[in-house]
Design an enzyme around this catalytic site. Structure first.
Site, short mmCIF file in Angstrom:
data_model
loop_
_atom_site.label_atom_id
_atom_site.label_comp_id
_atom_site.label_asym_id
_atom_site.label_seq_id
_atom_site.Cartn_x
_atom_site.Cartn_y
_atom_site.Cartn_z
N LYS A 1 -14.35 -0.20 59.60
CA LYS A 1 -14.90 0.24 58.30
C LYS A 1 -15.05 -0.95 57.35
O LYS A 1 -16.06 -1.06 56.63
CB LYS A 1 -13.96 1.29 57.66
CG LYS A 1 -13.78 2.54 58.51
CD LYS A 1 -12.76 3.48 57.91
CE LYS A 1 -11.33 2.98 57.94
NZ LYS A 1 -10.73 2.82 59.29
N ASP B 1 -9.13 2.11 62.14
CA ASP B 1 -9.47 0.79 62.69
C ASP B 1 -10.81 0.76 63.41
O ASP B 1 -11.01 -0.01 64.35
CB ASP B 1 -8.36 0.30 63.65
CG ASP B 1 -7.01 0.26 62.97
OD1 ASP B 1 -6.97 -0.03 61.76
OD2 ASP B 1 -6.00 0.55 63.64
N GLN C 1 -8.18 4.91 56.97
CA GLN C 1 -7.78 5.66 58.17
C GLN C 1 -9.02 6.28 58.84
O GLN C 1 -10.09 5.73 58.75
CB GLN C 1 -6.72 6.73 57.83
CG GLN C 1 -5.36 6.16 57.48
CD GLN C 1 -5.26 5.64 56.06
OE1 GLN C 1 -5.57 6.33 55.11
NE2 GLN C 1 -4.82 4.41 55.90
N GLY D 1 -5.60 -1.36 56.95
CA GLY D 1 -5.82 -2.79 57.14
C GLY D 1 -7.28 -2.96 57.49
O GLY D 1 -7.70 -2.58 58.58
N HIS D 2 -8.06 -3.45 56.55
CA HIS D 2 -9.51 -3.57 56.76
C HIS D 2 -9.87 -5.06 56.88
O HIS D 2 -9.62 -5.84 55.96
CB HIS D 2 -10.28 -2.92 55.62
CG HIS D 2 -10.05 -1.44 55.55
ND1 HIS D 2 -10.62 -0.63 54.60
CD2 HIS D 2 -9.30 -0.61 56.32
CE1 HIS D 2 -10.23 0.62 54.79
NE2 HIS D 2 -9.42 0.66 55.83
#
Ligand code: GDP
Ligand code: IMO
Ligand code: MG
Length: 427
Positions: free
Chosen positions: A15, A12, A227, A39-40
């Site tokens: 990225k 988080d 990650q 989750g991007h």
């Protein structure tokens, strides 16, 4: 030039934002590891809702960029098709630009169930996974005989046989280990697979071949890590990690391209630290400071909505991540979030049993007991979000960035001052 974007902390780091920004000059964006645990977030412009991408590469919002999901990813067909449908509602046709490796392994309902049951059985010792079936799926990949790959959609009869066998084994395991009394129905899963197969089959591609051709043709490729380095299966804070090589070391195995194909490794880090789930976190601030950062930075999981644990910047951990990943430059995010704090602390060394450590410790049992040595720096104030140039940042903010750069001996080339595409200051 080929670039890899990788998280330097516990995920988080921002990225998605950096990949989206850099993808305007890329021919290809490649997601190579992890699964729907990621989750991007991409904020295309401030007037529209943000995009939360779990499996789709963050280049998917650009029509002229080819997006690949390679062999290293564990693909949940249900989730990716939901994501694609969500984009369609917003006018984006992901099928036009997306290609998926037949070698990618598939996350099935029984993986998610196994993840939930296993975590529940661990009680206080749980990892705090995202419950997306990641560990069980990578486990089956290693075990081989209980694995399904995306290429299995190419022969549905063989897939039916494999699935029947696997579901039989899973039901025995669930009943014996967890007293589970609700066996999974093979037929129901197979019916779902038929629908998913129809949709995904046309975009199954040998991504290894495509990557090599693109490399030869001098195309510009952007590799999107998921990650972060501290969650890497081999090099992170084991066992409180994810089940893949989420640091830059994972790239070659997860794509079939040699690491030498990538010249630029950009590490993304926040100007502080966060972590979701269990595990040691030396600079954690379970207090007012942590709450301030969480609220101001909206530090709640993109995938699970869980509040993220927050703390000071840990230069010992990030320095380690830079070394592991061969990182040449850093994108430092969330400088705006630190605004308003009177003083900032920067962890520059760990002590264990009174002795200073000269390297990041390999064991979680050591890490949980280290004492942090902090440098205290002056805080800064004001709204940074509309600043256009690095030189316009408050003096104390620049001092903080430049001190980090010095401690980490790596150039900080981008400084984030907000979630938007235009809220990154280039240096
Ligand atoms: P990822 O998993 O590394 O892509 O990061 P996430 O999207 O899970 O979490 C990063 C969060 O921070 C998202 O909500 C981003 O929109 C947001 N973000 C990224 N960079 C900045 C920044 O510089 N400032 C602020 N305030 N938010 C940022
Ligand atoms: P992105 O790509 C933050 C964490 C989980 C848990 C551990 C193992 O958005 O940075 P898993 O479901 O992978 O078995 O969970 O890893 N984790 C993440 N934390 N960001 C992520 O992805 C994460 N993916 C997994 O919270 O502690
Ligand atoms: Mg995330």
């Amino acid at each position: 030039m080929n670039t890899c974007i990788v998280g330097l902390q516990w995920g988080d780091e921002g990225k998605g934002k950096i990949v989206d920004m850099l993808s305007d000059t890329a021919d290809m964006v490649v997601r190579y590891s992890g699964g729907a645990n990621a989750g991007h977030t991409v904020v295309r412009n401030s007037s529209e809702k943000s995009f939360a991408l779990h499996l789709l590469p963050s280049g998917i919002l650009r029509e002229d960029v080819t997006c690949l999901i390679t062999n290293g990813v564990v693909l949940d067909p249900e989730i990716i098709l939901q994501e694609i449908a969500g984009l369609k509602e917003r006018g984006i046709d992901a099928f036009k630009t997306l290609r998926i490796s037949g070698r990618a392994h598939m996350v099935m309902e029984y993986h998610k169930k196994q993840d939930r049951l296993n975590e529940a059985s661990l009680g206080k010792a749980k990892i705090g996974t995202t419950a997306r079936g990641i560990g069980p799926c990578y486990g089956d990949k290693v075990a081989r005989t209980t694995a399904l790959r995306v290429a299995d959609f190419l022969d549905m009869d063989t897939m039916a046989e494999k699935l029947q066998y696997i579901v039989g084994i899973k039901n025995k395991i669930f009943s014996a280990l967890y007293n589970d009394t609700a066996p999974l129905d093979y037929k129901e899963i197979y019916e779902n697979c038929k629908v998913w197969g129809e949709a995904i089959r046309p975009i199954i591609t040998d991504t290894t071949a495509l990557l090599h051709k693109s490399w030869q043709a001098g195309k510009s490729m952007l590799f999107e890590g998921a990650q972060g380095t501290m969650l890497d299966l081999d090099h992170g804070t084991f066992p409180f990690v994810t089940s893949s090589n989420s640091s830059a070391v994972g790239l070659a195995a997860a794509t079939g391209l040699p690491a030498a194909a990538v010249e630029r490794f950009v590490g993304v880090a926040k100007a502080y630290s966060t972590r979701v789930g269990a595990g040691p976190f030396p600079t954690e601030q379970d207090n007012e400071t942590g709450n301030y950062i969480r609220e101001k930075g909206h530090e709640f999981g993109t995938t699970t909505g869980r509040p993220r644990r927050c703390g000071w910047f840990d230069a010992v951990a990030v320095d380690y991540a830079i070394r592991i990943g061969g990182i040449n430059e850093i994108a430092l995010q969330h400088m705006d979030t630190l605004s308003g704090l009177k003083e900032l602390k920067l962890c520059t060394a760990y002590k264990y049993k009174g002795e200073k450590l000269d390297f990041f410790p390999a064991e979680a049992v050591v890490l949980k007991d280290v004492e942090c040595e902090y440098e205290i720096m002056e805080g800064f104030d004001g709204n940074l979000r509309s600043i256009k140039q690095y030189s316009q940042l408050p003096g104390a903010a620049r001092k903080y960035v430049e001190r980090l750069e010095e401690v980490l001996a790596t150039p900080i080339t981008m400084v984030g001052i907000g979630p938007g595409r235009d809220q990154t200051l280039m240096r």
